[in-house]
Design a protein around this motif. Sequence first.
Motif, PDB file in Angstrom:
ATOM      1  N   TYR A   1       2.428   3.351 -10.995  1.00  0.00           N
ATOM      2  CA  TYR A   1       2.085   4.755 -10.756  1.00  0.00           C
ATOM      3  C   TYR A   1       3.285   5.693 -10.840  1.00  0.00           C
ATOM      4  O   TYR A   1       3.197   6.869 -10.478  1.00  0.00           O
ATOM      5  CB  TYR A   1       1.376   4.890  -9.403  1.00  0.00           C
ATOM      6  N   GLY A   2       4.388   5.170 -11.321  1.00  0.00           N
ATOM      7  CA  GLY A   2       5.550   6.016 -11.581  1.00  0.00           C
ATOM      8  C   GLY A   2       6.257   6.562 -10.359  1.00  0.00           C
ATOM      9  O   GLY A   2       6.836   7.656 -10.419  1.00  0.00           O
ATOM     10  N   HIS A   3       6.260   5.815  -9.271  1.00  0.00           N
ATOM     11  CA  HIS A   3       6.940   6.267  -8.061  1.00  0.00           C
ATOM     12  C   HIS A   3       8.406   5.818  -8.110  1.00  0.00           C
ATOM     13  O   HIS A   3       8.784   4.767  -7.569  1.00  0.00           O
ATOM     14  CB  HIS A   3       6.246   5.709  -6.815  1.00  0.00           C
ATOM     15  N   SER A   4       9.222   6.607  -8.787  1.00  0.00           N
ATOM     16  CA  SER A   4      10.607   6.227  -9.056  1.00  0.00           C
ATOM     17  C   SER A   4      11.444   6.059  -7.790  1.00  0.00           C
ATOM     18  O   SER A   4      12.283   5.152  -7.708  1.00  0.00           O
ATOM     19  CB  SER A   4      11.257   7.258  -9.977  1.00  0.00           C
ATOM     20  N   GLU A   5      11.250   6.924  -6.795  1.00  0.00           N
ATOM     21  CA  GLU A   5      12.040   6.823  -5.564  1.00  0.00           C
ATOM     22  C   GLU A   5      11.738   5.519  -4.832  1.00  0.00           C
ATOM     23  O   GLU A   5      12.641   4.856  -4.314  1.00  0.00           O
ATOM     24  CB  GLU A   5      11.754   8.022  -4.656  1.00  0.00           C
TER      25      GLU A   5
ATOM     26  N   LEU B   1       0.830  -1.211   0.000  1.00  0.00           N
ATOM     27  CA  LEU B   1       0.000   0.000   0.000  1.00  0.00           C
ATOM     28  C   LEU B   1       0.863   1.261   0.000  1.00  0.00           C
ATOM     29  O   LEU B   1       0.572   2.233  -0.696  1.00  0.00           O
ATOM     30  CB  LEU B   1      -0.929  -0.004   1.215  1.00  0.00           C
ATOM     31  N   ALA B   2       1.932   1.239   0.786  1.00  0.00           N
ATOM     32  CA  ALA B   2       2.832   2.391   0.834  1.00  0.00           C
ATOM     33  C   ALA B   2       3.523   2.590  -0.513  1.00  0.00           C
ATOM     34  O   ALA B   2       3.673   3.716  -1.001  1.00  0.00           O
ATOM     35  CB  ALA B   2       3.872   2.200   1.935  1.00  0.00           C
ATOM     36  N   ALA B   3       3.930   1.499  -1.149  1.00  0.00           N
ATOM     37  CA  ALA B   3       4.593   1.566  -2.460  1.00  0.00           C
ATOM     38  C   ALA B   3       3.622   2.069  -3.526  1.00  0.00           C
ATOM     39  O   ALA B   3       3.977   2.900  -4.371  1.00  0.00           O
ATOM     40  CB  ALA B   3       5.127   0.192  -2.840  1.00  0.00           C
TER      41      ALA B   3
ATOM     42  N   LYS C   1      13.454   2.652  -6.597  1.00  0.00           N
ATOM     43  CA  LYS C   1      14.886   2.579  -6.271  1.00  0.00           C
ATOM     44  C   LYS C   1      15.114   1.863  -4.948  1.00  0.00           C
ATOM     45  O   LYS C   1      16.004   1.014  -4.816  1.00  0.00           O
ATOM     46  CB  LYS C   1      15.482   3.986  -6.191  1.00  0.00           C
ATOM     47  N   ILE C   2      14.285   2.229  -3.960  1.00  0.00           N
ATOM     48  CA  ILE C   2      14.430   1.632  -2.626  1.00  0.00           C
ATOM     49  C   ILE C   2      14.160   0.134  -2.680  1.00  0.00           C
ATOM     50  O   ILE C   2      14.891  -0.670  -2.092  1.00  0.00           O
ATOM     51  CB  ILE C   2      13.461   2.316  -1.632  1.00  0.00           C
ATOM     52  N   LEU C   3      13.118  -0.260  -3.395  1.00  0.00           N
ATOM     53  CA  LEU C   3      12.764  -1.676  -3.496  1.00  0.00           C
ATOM     54  C   LEU C   3      13.802  -2.467  -4.288  1.00  0.00           C
ATOM     55  O   LEU C   3      14.168  -3.601  -3.938  1.00  0.00           O
ATOM     56  CB  LEU C   3      11.385  -1.829  -4.138  1.00  0.00           C
ATOM     57  N   LYS C   4      14.295  -1.867  -5.371  1.00  0.00           N
ATOM     58  CA  LYS C   4      15.317  -2.554  -6.182  1.00  0.00           C
ATOM     59  C   LYS C   4      16.608  -2.740  -5.397  1.00  0.00           C
ATOM     60  O   LYS C   4      17.351  -3.713  -5.630  1.00  0.00           O
ATOM     61  CB  LYS C   4      15.578  -1.766  -7.461  1.00  0.00           C
ATOM     62  N   ALA C   5      16.877  -1.822  -4.489  1.00  0.00           N
ATOM     63  CA  ALA C   5      18.081  -1.942  -3.673  1.00  0.00           C
ATOM     64  C   ALA C   5      18.034  -3.165  -2.769  1.00  0.00           C
ATOM     65  O   ALA C   5      19.051  -3.673  -2.324  1.00  0.00           O
ATOM     66  CB  ALA C   5      18.281  -0.684  -2.829  1.00  0.00           C
ATOM     67  N   ARG C   6      16.792  -3.617  -2.510  1.00  0.00           N
ATOM     68  CA  ARG C   6      16.621  -4.843  -1.713  1.00  0.00           C
ATOM     69  C   ARG C   6      16.685  -6.092  -2.582  1.00  0.00           C
ATOM     70  O   ARG C   6      16.438  -7.191  -2.119  1.00  0.00           O
ATOM     71  CB  ARG C   6      15.263  -4.793  -0.989  1.00  0.00           C
ATOM     72  N   LYS C   7      16.954  -5.893  -3.878  1.00  0.00           N
ATOM     73  CA  LYS C   7      17.088  -7.005  -4.836  1.00  0.00           C
ATOM     74  C   LYS C   7      15.814  -7.850  -4.898  1.00  0.00           C
ATOM     75  O   LYS C   7      15.862  -9.080  -4.886  1.00  0.00           O
ATOM     76  CB  LYS C   7      18.277  -7.892  -4.495  1.00  0.00           C
ATOM     77  N   VAL C   8      14.668  -7.153  -4.947  1.00  0.00           N
ATOM     78  CA  VAL C   8      13.422  -7.882  -5.079  1.00  0.00           C
ATOM     79  C   VAL C   8      13.298  -8.417  -6.500  1.00  0.00           C
ATOM     80  O   VAL C   8      13.893  -7.904  -7.442  1.00  0.00           O
ATOM     81  CB  VAL C   8      12.217  -6.970  -4.768  1.00  0.00           C
ATOM     82  N   VAL C   9      12.546  -9.460  -6.632  1.00  0.00           N
ATOM     83  CA  VAL C   9      12.359 -10.108  -7.914  1.00  0.00           C
ATOM     84  C   VAL C   9      10.990  -9.747  -8.467  1.00  0.00           C
ATOM     85  O   VAL C   9       9.979  -9.944  -7.794  1.00  0.00           O
ATOM     86  CB  VAL C   9      12.499 -11.636  -7.834  1.00  0.00           C
ATOM     87  N   THR C  10      10.929  -9.199  -9.666  1.00  0.00           N
ATOM     88  CA  THR C  10       9.655  -8.860 -10.285  1.00  0.00           C
ATOM     89  C   THR C  10       9.173 -10.041 -11.110  1.00  0.00           C
ATOM     90  O   THR C  10       9.891 -10.520 -12.008  1.00  0.00           O
ATOM     91  CB  THR C  10       9.815  -7.651 -11.206  1.00  0.00           C
ATOM     92  N   PRO C  11       7.951 -10.520 -10.855  1.00  0.00           N
ATOM     93  CA  PRO C  11       7.426 -11.642 -11.629  1.00  0.00           C
ATOM     94  C   PRO C  11       7.307 -11.287 -13.108  1.00  0.00           C
ATOM     95  O   PRO C  11       7.031 -10.152 -13.458  1.00  0.00           O
ATOM     96  CB  PRO C  11       6.047 -11.877 -11.029  1.00  0.00           C
TER      97      PRO C  11
END
Length: 353
Positions: free
Chosen positions: A335-339, A297-299, A342-352
């Motif tokens: 929704y284009g929340h770039s910041e 929800l926050a993302a 960046k934070i989520l990608k830094a955690r090396k999450v995997v996008t399905p």
Amino acid sequence: MELLLGREEVCPSRPDNRGQTPLSRAARNGHDGVVKLLLGRKDVNPDRPDSDGQTPLSWAAENRHHGVVKLLLERGDVNPNRPNHRGQTPLPWAALSGYDGIVKLLLEREDVSPDGQGNDGETPLSLAACAGHDGVVKLLLGRQDVDPDRPGDAGKTPLLWAASNGHDGVMKLLLQRKDVDPNKPDNRGQTPLSRAAKNGHGGVVKLLLDQEGVNPDRPDIDGQTPLSWAAEGGHDGVVRLLLGREDVDPDIPDNYGETPLSLAARNGCDGVVKLLLGREDVSPDKPGNRGQTPLSLAACHGHDSVVKILLGREDVSPDRPDNRGRTPLLWAARYGHSEVMKILKARKVVTPA
């Protein structure tokens, strides 16, 4: 004015396009002298309503013109209890405007109903409580023919109105009464405590929490508790007060499965998120009915600071999908929340795929 009234071609009772006569206008603007002149004419109706049903007395009462009200009440041909098209008599207007002197004048009349309801069911006491007029509330509570707990059509009592708007003084006056239920809900199931918590009125929340019979965790028809409302609004102080109660469940979901933490995360309420995460009985990764977690929800809403706080927890999954397979990263990307991305990608999450 006297010169005009002396001319034969001048009609002293002719209304304008809104049905307001010269007397109505003079009464509305508090021109005592003009009102006296007009009331001395036989061809002037002192009780003539305009197109909204407002009489000269109603206008004078609404606009706090004590002298004009007194002049009109001295007339035997003025009905002090005449309603407008919304069912409001001069007394509710005076109560809403908060002028004790005019309210006293009207209450001295036997032909004035002190507890009458308008078309919306609101009484003079409800209107005074809503506006926070302590003096008028005292006057009305001193009457035996006024019900201090009478709800309007929406189920809102005078206490609930006062709680909603944070009027501590009115709250104290009403809570002194044994015939006022401090836990009485409106038609939406919201209690005075819920309304006070929703609007962040800490002083009123304290008053209510000290009352016997007040359930601090009572849900409304949507399942939202006072804590849920306070969390959703980001009212840190009220959240602290409620979390200090042992009889408040800090992790209870509403009818949509959203917990106080979920609501705070969705609205970017950093302070409330931190307070709730400080509790051992709050699940930081609990999904709602659609499978969205507080992080999701926050993302989705672009609250990067809340995302950082949640990702600081080991028991929060950064890549947990909702019921439709959308992860926090996918929501942020949508929704284009770039910041946030960046934070989520830094955690090396995997996008399905």
